[in-house]
Design a protein around this motif. Structure first.
Motif, short mmCIF file in Angstrom:
data_model
loop_
_atom_site.label_atom_id
_atom_site.label_comp_id
_atom_site.label_asym_id
_atom_site.label_seq_id
_atom_site.Cartn_x
_atom_site.Cartn_y
_atom_site.Cartn_z
N ILE A 91 -12.32 5.12 2.09
CA ILE A 91 -11.05 4.86 0.60
C ILE A 91 -11.57 2.93 0.50
N GLY A 130 0.80 -0.84 0.39
CA GLY A 130 0.12 0.15 -0.18
C GLY A 130 0.48 0.84 -0.03
N ARG A 131 0.06 2.43 0.02
CA ARG A 131 0.93 3.80 -0.23
C ARG A 131 1.45 3.80 1.59
N GLU A 181 -6.76 1.83 -5.48
CA GLU A 181 -7.70 2.60 -4.52
C GLU A 181 -8.65 3.39 -5.59
N TRP A 191 -9.77 -0.21 -0.78
CA TRP A 191 -8.89 -0.77 -1.23
C TRP A 191 -8.97 -2.55 -2.13
#
Ligand code: V55
Ligand code: FE
Length: 489
Positions: free
Chosen positions: A327, A275-276, A342, A329
């Protein structure tokens, strides 16, 4: 310390109350819907003694378990301390003996080796038992009728994990409870336990795996096929603890991860998705399968929402400047690689609430707390230091949003959801609403809201004659479930 510090952790809605109390027949304005028969349990951190250190945080406060009992439109209230080993040791000494948040190296030597957990995060009902949980230790079992503490819970000696999350997930069809514990092998260990208790409450599976770093893994999700463990880069370090430092520090330049495994599979089959960097999430609404896709819906923020976890990582910013949102995912189990797609679903917020029957399934609506831009400055208090002042209902499929905005000087605690007998009705939400009446003085009410029509506001309000310290999480237990309690009255 002789006095409570005058920081945000001990003022505003975090002002210690410390009273174990019982009030019968609370005053009700409006009519309580007949669907509402049962108990709303709440976890309320409330420090029994002034802390050893001035910079102590709200998350360290002793757990209290509160109960609003609804019977045929009548409401009774009780609140009691969870009598953890820590609470009992300090009660005897008449002062704090445990030092900083999750740092045993700062404790009074007299309590070396004593269980440090404060059971202040979520009341969980499963298989006829009520537990008070905190992610740094094992749960404590509570008598749901008397709120008496029955002791530390280890599944009759079966549980090996030294910790258990405050965010377990219960499958609505099988009745199984899925849960995990991080730092499972002890302070700062990278081991994560993954456990399943069957519908009778027996621990039927416990497996351990290793995390890439020691992460504050607050929540996880299940689908009908998978167990999903998201990790965000708020990390712990044993040397920092030994030097008397903070348990958690947020690392803005470290990536996040999602571990995915078949929910009845082996930890050896875990796939890791990347992930980010630097993002943070404490709660997910839900996750579900769509063919080979897995969708998970997160209350995500650009950095950690807790000021003290940011500052330990050298991050300085205004609470109101933190970006984020609800959000989605999505990962594709039919493809190789570690990509996450996303998709934004809704405005920033937290403390999500899902219907019990939607757990792990596609869902039509859910609720969470957010900010009303016209509500004025937020009330001080709660775990992160400011209270939310808007309740949102979201339809994730259509992105439709409804809002119950609160007016000036008001704040919300997390709601519970209560199903309606009529299958066409979305049920009810119940939550404590606080209102500031003067400097550091608040009055509270318990509001009942139509879950399908939140913008209409409260359909009934229960007036609360005592100050309500800020809650963390709650749990609704129906009268039918209470009747199946393993501890009789
Ligand atoms: C959270 C709450 C905690 C804790 C760690 O809401 C994270 C997040 C109430 O205790 O110890
Ligand atoms: Fe939580």
């Amino acid at each position: 310390m002789k006095l409570f510090p005058s920081t945000i952790h001990f003022t505003g809605l975090n002002t210690p109350v410390r009273a174990e109390a019982s009030v019968r027949d609370l005053i009700v304005e409006g009519e309580i819907p007949s669907d509402i028969q049962g108990a709303f349990f709440r976890a309320v951190p409330d420090p029994a003694h002034p802390p050893m250190f001035e910079d102590d945080v709200a998350l360290s406060a002793d757990g209290m378990v509160a109960k609003f009992m609804f019977e045929n439109g009548n409401v009774d209230y009780d609140i009691r301390y969870v009598e953890t080993a820590r609470y009992q040791a300090e009660k005897k000494a008449r002062k704090a003996l445990f030092g900083k948040y999750r740092n045993p190296f700062t404790d009074d030597p007299s309590v070396k080796g004593v269980d440090r957990t404060v059971s202040n995060t979520t009341p969980i009902w499963h298989a006829g038992r009520l537990f008070m949980t905190k992610e740094d230790g094992r749960a404590y079992e509570i008598n749901p009728h008397t709120l008496e503490t029955l002791g530390s819970w280890d599944y009759h000696g079966a549980l090996k994990s030294q910790t258990m999350t405050a965010h377990a997930r219960i499958d609505p069809d099988t009745g199984e409870m899925f849960f995990f514990g991080y730092e499972a092998g002890g302070l700062c260990s990278r081991e994560i336990s993954y456990c399943i208790a069957d519908k009778e409450g027996n621990l039927v599976s416990e497996q351990w795996f290793e995390a890439p770093y020691v992460s504050a893994m607050h929540d996880f999700v299940i689908t009908e096929k998978y167990a999903i463990f998201p990790l965000f880069p708020t990390t712990a370090d044993l040397d920092r603890l030994k030097a008397g430092g903070a348990h958690w520090a947020h690392q803005q330049d470290l990536e996040s991860w999602v571990a995915v495994m078949p929910r009845y599979g082996k930890v050896e089959d875990i796939r890791w998705f990347k992930g980010r960097q630097g993002v943070s999430c404490f709660h997910l609404i839900n996750a579900f399968d769509e063919g080979d896709l897995i969708h998970m819906d997160l209350c995500l923020s650009d950095t950690n929402a807790f000021p003290f976890m940011r500052e330990a990582g050298g991050i300085h910013c205004n609470q109101s400047e933190i970006g984020g949102g609800l959000i989605r995912w999505t990962v594709d189990m039919s493809k190789d690689g570690d990509d996450i797609v996303e998709t934004p679903l809704g405005p920033p917020g937290d403390m999500p609430r899902l219907r019990d029957r939607d757990q792990g399934r596609p869902y039509d609506s859910a609720w969470y707390l957010s900010m009303n831009p016209e509500g004025g400055p937020p009330l001080p208090g709660g775990p992160v230091g400011v209270a939310f002042n808007a309740l949102l209902r979201i339809e994730p499929k259509t992105r439709r949003l409804d809002m119950m905005p609160l007016g000036f000087g008001m704040g919300l605690n997390e709601p519970v959801h209560i199903p309606a007998k009529d299958p066409a009705h979305e049920g009810w939400l119940m939550m404590v609403v606080d209102r500031q009446v003067e400097d550091n003085v608040f009055e509270s009410e318990l509001w009942i809201v139509d879950a399908g029509n939140v913008s209409a506001g409260a359909v009934a309000r229960v007036l609360l004659p005592l100050p309500m310290k800020a809650q963390v999480h709650g749990w609704w237990v129906s009268a039918a479930q209470l009747a199946q309690a393993k501890h009789g009255e």
